[in-house]
Design a protein around this motif. Structure first.
Motif, PDB file in Angstrom:
ATOM      1  N   TYR A 121      -5.541   2.972  -4.818  1.00 39.18           N
ATOM      2  CA  TYR A 121      -5.334   3.625  -3.567  1.00 39.18           C
ATOM      3  C   TYR A 121      -4.359   2.865  -3.508  1.00 39.18           C
ATOM      4  O   TYR A 121      -3.069   3.426  -2.550  1.00 39.18           O
ATOM      5  CB  TYR A 121      -5.795   4.612  -2.978  1.00 39.18           C
ATOM      6  N   ASN A 124      -1.542   0.592  -3.753  1.00 37.10           N
ATOM      7  CA  ASN A 124       0.115   1.708  -4.857  1.00 37.10           C
ATOM      8  C   ASN A 124       0.602   2.368  -2.968  1.00 37.10           C
ATOM      9  O   ASN A 124       2.109   1.904  -3.120  1.00 37.10           O
ATOM     10  CB  ASN A 124      -0.961   2.629  -4.770  1.00 37.10           C
ATOM     11  N   GLU A 125      -0.267   2.393  -2.056  1.00 39.77           N
ATOM     12  CA  GLU A 125       0.962   2.554  -0.812  1.00 39.77           C
ATOM     13  C   GLU A 125       1.389   1.536   0.039  1.00 39.77           C
ATOM     14  O   GLU A 125       2.684   2.338   0.249  1.00 39.77           O
ATOM     15  CB  GLU A 125      -0.649   3.657   0.169  1.00 39.77           C
ATOM     16  N   LYS A 128       3.729   1.794  -1.929  1.00 39.22           N
ATOM     17  CA  LYS A 128       6.371   2.376  -2.196  1.00 39.22           C
ATOM     18  C   LYS A 128       6.365   2.006  -0.472  1.00 39.22           C
ATOM     19  O   LYS A 128       7.254   1.959  -0.249  1.00 39.22           O
ATOM     20  CB  LYS A 128       4.846   4.202  -2.233  1.00 39.22           C
TER      21      LYS A 128
END
Length: 133
Positions: A121, A124-125, A128
């Motif tokens: 998670y 992935n953040e 981004k």
């Protein structure tokens, strides 16, 4: 310190909430008419303490001077010791060698799955955020 206090309160309240929901579920679904007050107090305090250390221990991951393997090792050791001392002391885990090994194995599997989910998670953040820059 502010984060520690906030997480302490949140963990304590969450542990109390879990204790109340568990007690109500046992009464409602178990058709129990009378509770043992000593057992209720012991399990409620255990749930509250469990909520506290599970909410405060992730602060290891916010110490930037430590590398991820060190943060993970410190978190794992802290959570494992606290949980097993608490659960064996309260009686959540029966004190027998095969049972302790079974629960330890399940604990390792669950810890690994949860750690991997958080890792993916946050990775992935970060991806981004880097793409937005």
């Amino acid at each position: 310190m502010k984060t520690f206090l906030f997480r302490s309160l949140f963990g304590t309240f969450f542990g109390a909430f879990v204790a109340v929901v568990t007690t109500i579920s046992i009464i409602y679904f178990g058709s129990i008419e009378q509770l043992d007050s000593e057992m209720f107090l012991r399990n409620s305090l255990g749930s509250i303490f469990c909520g506290w250390f599970f909410s405060v221990s992730p602060l290891y991951f916010e110490i930037d001077s430590l590398k991820l393997p060190t943060q993970t090792a410190l978190h794992f050791i802290t959570v494992t010791i606290c949980y097993f001392v608490l659960s064996l002391g309260i009686g959540w885990i029966p004190f027998s060698f095969p049972t302790i090994l079974l629960i330890l194995g399940l604990f390792l599997i669950m810890y690994s799955i949860i750690w991997l989910c958080f890792y993916l998670y946050f990775k992935n953040e970060a991806k981004k955020l880097n793409a937005e820059i």
